[in-house]
Structure formats: C-alpha cells, structure tokens
Design a protein around this motif. Sequence first.
Motif, PDB file in Angstrom:
ATOM      1  N   PHE A  23     121.071  48.025  25.019  1.00 50.18           N
ATOM      2  CA  PHE A  23     120.274  47.891  23.798  1.00 50.18           C
ATOM      3  C   PHE A  23     119.024  47.051  24.061  1.00 50.18           C
ATOM      4  O   PHE A  23     117.941  47.381  23.570  1.00 50.18           O
ATOM      5  CB  PHE A  23     121.113  47.275  22.676  1.00 50.18           C
ATOM      6  N   ALA A  24     119.156  46.000  24.848  1.00 51.95           N
ATOM      7  CA  ALA A  24     118.019  45.121  25.140  1.00 51.95           C
ATOM      8  C   ALA A  24     116.929  45.856  25.901  1.00 51.95           C
ATOM      9  O   ALA A  24     115.768  45.447  25.878  1.00 51.95           O
ATOM     10  CB  ALA A  24     118.492  43.908  25.942  1.00 51.95           C
ATOM     11  N   ILE A  30     112.806  48.929  20.784  1.00 52.45           N
ATOM     12  CA  ILE A  30     111.345  48.998  20.659  1.00 52.45           C
ATOM     13  C   ILE A  30     110.975  49.541  19.274  1.00 52.45           C
ATOM     14  O   ILE A  30     110.071  49.021  18.615  1.00 52.45           O
ATOM     15  CB  ILE A  30     110.732  49.869  21.780  1.00 52.45           C
ATOM     16  N   GLY A  31     111.688  50.549  18.826  1.00 49.47           N
ATOM     17  CA  GLY A  31     111.446  51.104  17.495  1.00 49.47           C
ATOM     18  C   GLY A  31     111.699  50.091  16.391  1.00 49.47           C
ATOM     19  O   GLY A  31     110.950  50.025  15.406  1.00 49.47           O
ATOM     20  N   ILE A  32     112.738  49.295  16.554  1.00 52.87           N
ATOM     21  CA  ILE A  32     113.028  48.242  15.577  1.00 52.87           C
ATOM     22  C   ILE A  32     111.892  47.229  15.545  1.00 52.87           C
ATOM     23  O   ILE A  32     111.419  46.838  14.469  1.00 52.87           O
ATOM     24  CB  ILE A  32     114.377  47.561  15.894  1.00 52.87           C
ATOM     25  N   TYR A  33     111.430  46.813  16.716  1.00 48.09           N
ATOM     26  CA  TYR A  33     110.329  45.860  16.774  1.00 48.09           C
ATOM     27  C   TYR A  33     109.055  46.442  16.147  1.00 48.09           C
ATOM     28  O   TYR A  33     108.321  45.750  15.443  1.00 48.09           O
ATOM     29  CB  TYR A  33     110.052  45.417  18.206  1.00 48.09           C
ATOM     30  N   LYS A  34     108.787  47.716  16.389  1.00 46.13           N
ATOM     31  CA  LYS A  34     107.612  48.350  15.782  1.00 46.13           C
ATOM     32  C   LYS A  34     107.735  48.372  14.258  1.00 46.13           C
ATOM     33  O   LYS A  34     106.758  48.152  13.546  1.00 46.13           O
ATOM     34  CB  LYS A  34     107.432  49.777  16.317  1.00 46.13           C
ATOM     35  N   ARG A  93     118.330  43.731  11.517  1.00 40.68           N
ATOM     36  CA  ARG A  93     117.973  44.898  12.314  1.00 40.68           C
ATOM     37  C   ARG A  93     118.239  44.730  13.800  1.00 40.68           C
ATOM     38  O   ARG A  93     118.518  45.716  14.486  1.00 40.68           O
ATOM     39  CB  ARG A  93     116.519  45.256  12.060  1.00 40.68           C
ATOM     40  N   VAL A  94     118.142  43.522  14.321  1.00 42.34           N
ATOM     41  CA  VAL A  94     118.340  43.322  15.767  1.00 42.34           C
ATOM     42  C   VAL A  94     119.742  42.799  16.054  1.00 42.34           C
ATOM     43  O   VAL A  94     120.516  43.430  16.782  1.00 42.34           O
ATOM     44  CB  VAL A  94     117.275  42.373  16.365  1.00 42.34           C
ATOM     45  N   LYS A  99     125.493  43.381  17.663  1.00 47.03           N
ATOM     46  CA  LYS A  99     126.928  43.129  17.473  1.00 47.03           C
ATOM     47  C   LYS A  99     127.687  44.427  17.257  1.00 47.03           C
ATOM     48  O   LYS A  99     128.794  44.600  17.771  1.00 47.03           O
ATOM     49  CB  LYS A  99     127.135  42.169  16.307  1.00 47.03           C
ATOM     50  N   ARG A 100     127.095  45.366  16.492  1.00 48.87           N
ATOM     51  CA  ARG A 100     127.744  46.650  16.254  1.00 48.87           C
ATOM     52  C   ARG A 100     127.903  47.426  17.563  1.00 48.87           C
ATOM     53  O   ARG A 100     128.969  47.960  17.860  1.00 48.87           O
ATOM     54  CB  ARG A 100     126.933  47.480  15.253  1.00 48.87           C
TER      55      ARG A 100
END
Length: 130
Positions: A23-24, A30-34, A93-94, A99-100
Amino acid sequence: MKTYTPDEVLSALAALPRPVRDFADSKALIGIYKGIQKKHRLNLHETDVVINATNMVLLGLELETAIEPVIHKELPELANAAVRELMADINDRVFKETKRRLRENIVEEEPKNSDGTPALSRDELATLMK
C-alpha cells in the motif's frame, strides 16, 4: 520530525508487513494523496509536507501523533480548523485503509514485464540502486 536518509526509509519499508508495504508503494495511495490535495486545495509545498509526514508514520518511523505538530509548524498559514479536517481525512483515508489492508491481508500483484515474466522485486531494485 527527523529527516531520514534514503537507507533508513528503504529499511523501514522492507521491514513492513507485505500488505502495508504494498500500500505504501501503490497507485491507490497516490490517488488518496491527490484527493486530499484537491479537497483541501493544497499547493505543492503543502502537499509535500503532508505526504512526507504521513509517509514517515506509515513506514513506522514516526508516531501518528507527530503529523499534526509538523503540519502546524511547517504550514502556519493553515487555520486550526483546516488542519483538524486535514488530519481527519488522513486518518480516514490513509490509516484506516492501511489497517484494513493489513487486517484483510490485501497485497498488490507482483509487477510483470510486458512479456509476462516477473519484474524485479523492490528489494532487488533497491540493491541495484545502491
């Protein structure tokens, strides 16, 4: 927040459980950060501060509680309410997604070359880059 060397970052990344490591290093993150950048209308410097602080926690190099003080210090132009909302998004979101993925053991497919053969692993690539 401490400044980490590339070797420290690579070592921390290699030590993570596979779902977190994947995930990292994923397009999903990257999409989450955008999305966070767009929602909070962050400029490039602000986005860099948020991503760097979040990644250091994701890698286990810093505690989750370190992010908010870093954002306040590095980005004093952001109002307290904006920082609280930003922190809520980072957590939701991150970190919840991390964790999931760990709980459900979600891993990314190993990269393949165009001919279908396995590409170099991250460890092999890191070794070649040294």
